[in-house]
Design a protein around this motif. Sequence first.
Motif, PDB file in Angstrom:
ATOM      1  N   VAL A  22     -54.969 -33.680  13.030  1.00  0.00           N
ATOM      2  CA  VAL A  22     -54.345 -32.370  13.253  1.00  0.00           C
ATOM      3  C   VAL A  22     -55.390 -31.270  13.100  1.00  0.00           C
ATOM      4  O   VAL A  22     -55.479 -30.349  13.921  1.00  0.00           O
ATOM      5  CB  VAL A  22     -53.154 -32.151  12.298  1.00  0.00           C
ATOM      6  N   LEU A  23     -56.205 -31.381  12.054  1.00  0.00           N
ATOM      7  CA  LEU A  23     -57.254 -30.386  11.823  1.00  0.00           C
ATOM      8  C   LEU A  23     -58.212 -30.314  13.009  1.00  0.00           C
ATOM      9  O   LEU A  23     -58.616 -29.224  13.428  1.00  0.00           O
ATOM     10  CB  LEU A  23     -58.019 -30.712  10.541  1.00  0.00           C
ATOM     11  N   GLY A  24     -58.557 -31.459  13.582  1.00  0.00           N
ATOM     12  CA  GLY A  24     -59.448 -31.483  14.732  1.00  0.00           C
ATOM     13  C   GLY A  24     -58.827 -30.871  15.975  1.00  0.00           C
ATOM     14  O   GLY A  24     -59.523 -30.293  16.820  1.00  0.00           O
ATOM     15  N   ALA A  25     -57.516 -30.984  16.118  1.00  0.00           N
ATOM     16  CA  ALA A  25     -56.828 -30.462  17.301  1.00  0.00           C
ATOM     17  C   ALA A  25     -56.623 -28.952  17.239  1.00  0.00           C
ATOM     18  O   ALA A  25     -56.566 -28.294  18.288  1.00  0.00           O
ATOM     19  CB  ALA A  25     -55.481 -31.157  17.475  1.00  0.00           C
ATOM     20  N   LEU A  26     -56.511 -28.400  16.067  1.00  0.00           N
ATOM     21  CA  LEU A  26     -56.193 -26.975  15.935  1.00  0.00           C
ATOM     22  C   LEU A  26     -57.186 -26.053  16.643  1.00  0.00           C
ATOM     23  O   LEU A  26     -56.767 -25.169  17.394  1.00  0.00           O
ATOM     24  CB  LEU A  26     -56.041 -26.602  14.456  1.00  0.00           C
ATOM     25  N   PRO A  27     -58.506 -26.214  16.449  1.00  0.00           N
ATOM     26  CA  PRO A  27     -59.431 -25.308  17.148  1.00  0.00           C
ATOM     27  C   PRO A  27     -59.343 -25.442  18.673  1.00  0.00           C
ATOM     28  O   PRO A  27     -59.488 -24.446  19.388  1.00  0.00           O
ATOM     29  CB  PRO A  27     -60.817 -25.738  16.643  1.00  0.00           C
ATOM     30  N   ARG A  28     -59.092 -26.636  19.155  1.00  0.00           N
ATOM     31  CA  ARG A  28     -58.960 -26.830  20.603  1.00  0.00           C
ATOM     32  C   ARG A  28     -57.748 -26.087  21.157  1.00  0.00           C
ATOM     33  O   ARG A  28     -57.681 -25.779  22.345  1.00  0.00           O
ATOM     34  CB  ARG A  28     -58.863 -28.319  20.932  1.00  0.00           C
ATOM     35  N   LEU A  29     -56.788 -25.819  20.285  1.00  0.00           N
ATOM     36  CA  LEU A  29     -55.585 -25.084  20.693  1.00  0.00           C
ATOM     37  C   LEU A  29     -55.691 -23.589  20.378  1.00  0.00           C
ATOM     38  O   LEU A  29     -54.728 -22.847  20.547  1.00  0.00           O
ATOM     39  CB  LEU A  29     -54.353 -25.675  20.010  1.00  0.00           C
ATOM     40  N   GLY A  30     -56.845 -23.187  19.865  1.00  0.00           N
ATOM     41  CA  GLY A  30     -57.059 -21.767  19.593  1.00  0.00           C
ATOM     42  C   GLY A  30     -56.702 -21.328  18.188  1.00  0.00           C
ATOM     43  O   GLY A  30     -56.665 -20.131  17.910  1.00  0.00           O
ATOM     44  N   PHE A  31     -56.456 -22.265  17.286  1.00  0.00           N
ATOM     45  CA  PHE A  31     -56.117 -21.917  15.904  1.00  0.00           C
ATOM     46  C   PHE A  31     -57.335 -22.180  15.028  1.00  0.00           C
ATOM     47  O   PHE A  31     -57.648 -23.322  14.698  1.00  0.00           O
ATOM     48  CB  PHE A  31     -54.920 -22.739  15.413  1.00  0.00           C
ATOM     49  N   ASP A  32     -58.022 -21.107  14.651  1.00  0.00           N
ATOM     50  CA  ASP A  32     -59.267 -21.249  13.901  1.00  0.00           C
ATOM     51  C   ASP A  32     -59.136 -20.897  12.418  1.00  0.00           C
ATOM     52  O   ASP A  32     -60.125 -20.937  11.700  1.00  0.00           O
ATOM     53  CB  ASP A  32     -60.350 -20.365  14.534  1.00  0.00           C
ATOM     54  N   LEU A  33     -57.972 -20.544  11.951  1.00  0.00           N
ATOM     55  CA  LEU A  33     -57.801 -20.105  10.564  1.00  0.00           C
ATOM     56  C   LEU A  33     -57.674 -21.249   9.569  1.00  0.00           C
ATOM     57  O   LEU A  33     -57.964 -21.083   8.396  1.00  0.00           O
ATOM     58  CB  LEU A  33     -56.553 -19.220  10.453  1.00  0.00           C
ATOM     59  N   VAL A  34     -57.242 -22.413  10.003  1.00  0.00           N
ATOM     60  CA  VAL A  34     -56.939 -23.529   9.099  1.00  0.00           C
ATOM     61  C   VAL A  34     -58.225 -24.274   8.756  1.00  0.00           C
ATOM     62  O   VAL A  34     -58.998 -24.628   9.640  1.00  0.00           O
ATOM     63  CB  VAL A  34     -55.910 -24.487   9.748  1.00  0.00           C
ATOM     64  N   THR A  35     -58.452 -24.525   7.464  1.00  0.00           N
ATOM     65  CA  THR A  35     -59.662 -25.216   7.028  1.00  0.00           C
ATOM     66  C   THR A  35     -59.412 -26.646   6.560  1.00  0.00           C
ATOM     67  O   THR A  35     -60.353 -27.419   6.425  1.00  0.00           O
ATOM     68  CB  THR A  35     -60.347 -24.439   5.885  1.00  0.00           C
ATOM     69  N   ASP A  36     -58.161 -27.006   6.311  1.00  0.00           N
ATOM     70  CA  ASP A  36     -57.852 -28.388   5.910  1.00  0.00           C
ATOM     71  C   ASP A  36     -56.382 -28.655   6.171  1.00  0.00           C
ATOM     72  O   ASP A  36     -55.552 -27.738   6.102  1.00  0.00           O
ATOM     73  CB  ASP A  36     -58.166 -28.619   4.429  1.00  0.00           C
TER      74      ASP A  36
END
Length: 94
Positions: A22-36
Amino acid sequence: MARVVVDVMPKPEILDPQGKAVLGALPRLGFDLVTDVRQGKRFELQVDGEITAEVLADIDRVAETLLSNPVIEDYEVHVEDHSVSEVAHEAGRA
């Protein structure tokens, strides 16, 4: 009728491949705030009658023996529709 919730999470020292995916998918979807991300399970149990210390002790045994694997998971039991601090105090946990 009350609802008792059991949240089960992998222990901190246990790898969580689903959370990492899930963490790896978030930046690809434009969500850069989550760190873990840690992924767990939530169980909602409907209980007839009053929530007493005895009922919570039974639910705790259910959580430990059926809903979680205590070797690799931690769990929390809490009551919805009631003051958690009141119930914890009644159960001798406060």
